[in-house]
Design an enzyme around this catalytic site. Sequence first.
Site, PDB file in Angstrom:
ATOM      1  CG  ASP A   1      -0.396  -0.018   2.511  1.00 25.85           C
ATOM      2  OD1 ASP A   1       0.838  -0.088   2.611  1.00 25.85           O
ATOM      3  OD2 ASP A   1      -1.157   0.054   3.510  1.00 25.85           O
ATOM      4  CB  SER A   2       4.568   1.710  -0.272  1.00 24.71           C
ATOM      5  OG  SER A   2       4.730   0.589  -1.121  1.00 24.71           O
TER       6      SER A   2
ATOM      7  CG  ASP B   1       0.510  -4.050   2.145  1.00 23.92           C
ATOM      8  OD1 ASP B   1       0.758  -4.900   3.011  1.00 23.92           O
ATOM      9  OD2 ASP B   1       1.238  -3.064   1.923  1.00 23.92           O
TER      10      ASP B   1
ATOM     11  CE  LYS C   1       3.495  -5.826   3.757  1.00 21.72           C
ATOM     12  NZ  LYS C   1       3.060  -4.568   4.369  1.00 21.72           N
TER      13      LYS C   1
ATOM     14  CD  GLU D   1       0.745  -1.373   7.845  1.00 18.95           C
ATOM     15  OE1 GLU D   1       0.467  -0.541   8.742  1.00 18.95           O
ATOM     16  OE2 GLU D   1       1.186  -1.039   6.728  1.00 18.95           O
TER      17      GLU D   1
ATOM     18  CD  GLU E   1       8.122  -0.061   7.453  1.00 21.03           C
ATOM     19  OE1 GLU E   1       7.136  -0.750   7.097  1.00 21.03           O
ATOM     20  OE2 GLU E   1       8.340   1.097   7.033  1.00 21.03           O
TER      21      GLU E   1
HETATM   22  O1  KIV Z   1       3.574  -1.103   1.583  1.00 22.14           O
HETATM   23  C1  KIV Z   1       4.776  -1.405   1.526  1.00 22.14           C
HETATM   24  O2  KIV Z   1       5.480  -1.158   0.546  1.00 22.14           O
HETATM   25  C2  KIV Z   1       5.355  -2.070   2.683  1.00 22.14           C
HETATM   26  C3  KIV Z   1       6.864  -2.109   2.747  1.00 22.14           C
HETATM   27  C4  KIV Z   1       7.380  -0.820   3.270  1.00 22.14           C
HETATM   28  C5  KIV Z   1       7.337  -3.249   3.558  1.00 22.14           C
HETATM   29  O3  KIV Z   1       4.669  -2.522   3.538  1.00 22.14           O
END
Ligand code: KIV
Length: 266
Positions: free
Chosen positions: A45-46, A84, A112, A114, A181
């Site tokens: 989600d970056s 994510d 993934k 968080e 992280e």
């Molecule tokens: O969203 C993302 O790119 C991430 C990385 C920073 C690990 O979670």
Amino acid sequence: MPEVTLTTLQSLKAKGEKITMLTCYDATFAQVASRAGVEILLVGDSLGMVLQGHDSTLPVSTADMVYHTASVKRGNEGALILADLPFMACATIEQAFANCGALMQAGAHMVKVEGAAWLADTIRLLAERGVPVCAHMGLTPQTVNILGGYKVQGRQENQARQMRADAIALEQAGAAMLLLECVPSGLAAEITQAVSIPVIGIGAGVATDGQVLVMHDMLGLSLSGRVPKFVRNFMAEQCSISGAFAAYVQAVKDASFPAVEHGFNA
Ligand code: KIV
């Protein structure tokens, strides 16, 4: 590259061979990265920051993640696709089921999320339904407003103890992988030893089972101009994107990246 599965990742950990992961958001980069030997493509989600230009990951929707996961799937040649769950997408278990279903149907092999031990029930229920889950711990960008900024996590002994206990609880709940992280390198090493699932680090030192970077960071691209301490610009050393990806894979595999200066002390 032969198809990378969860079993591949488990056997890489067992052999002590480092695992390579990079973020990826579209078909063309998925083809280049997977051909370069990147084993896990993280549809992170970056993308809210590096593609959409937001100042955090919070505006990203599940529909955005589904769109980019489907794009990555079309270019990927054998890497495992990790997608994510964006902000609030697993606030309830019903949302987690629906949103994970959409990501897996778009092409993700693993999702993934968080968070920490509070996710244990969610992870167990998802794993029982066929969704492998990677738990993202330490600095969790979706909770930046609780954390008060993008800061190293686990420096105090009580925080470190909690993080070690949470990692074990999440493995017991059925997590398939952990991502740490911005965690002190020593703590990340202890957690990696304490669990039998693969542990991937970013700003967590060299002792984790593998590494991830945001693709734009390692190619030297930055909207804000701020470069995190844990980043190495592989494009500066190479004359092509495929060369930069291959150099990253090599540096992770031979443990020359990350160097001590890319990590954090307790
Ligand atoms: O969203 C993302 O790119 C991430 C990385 C920073 C690990 O979670």
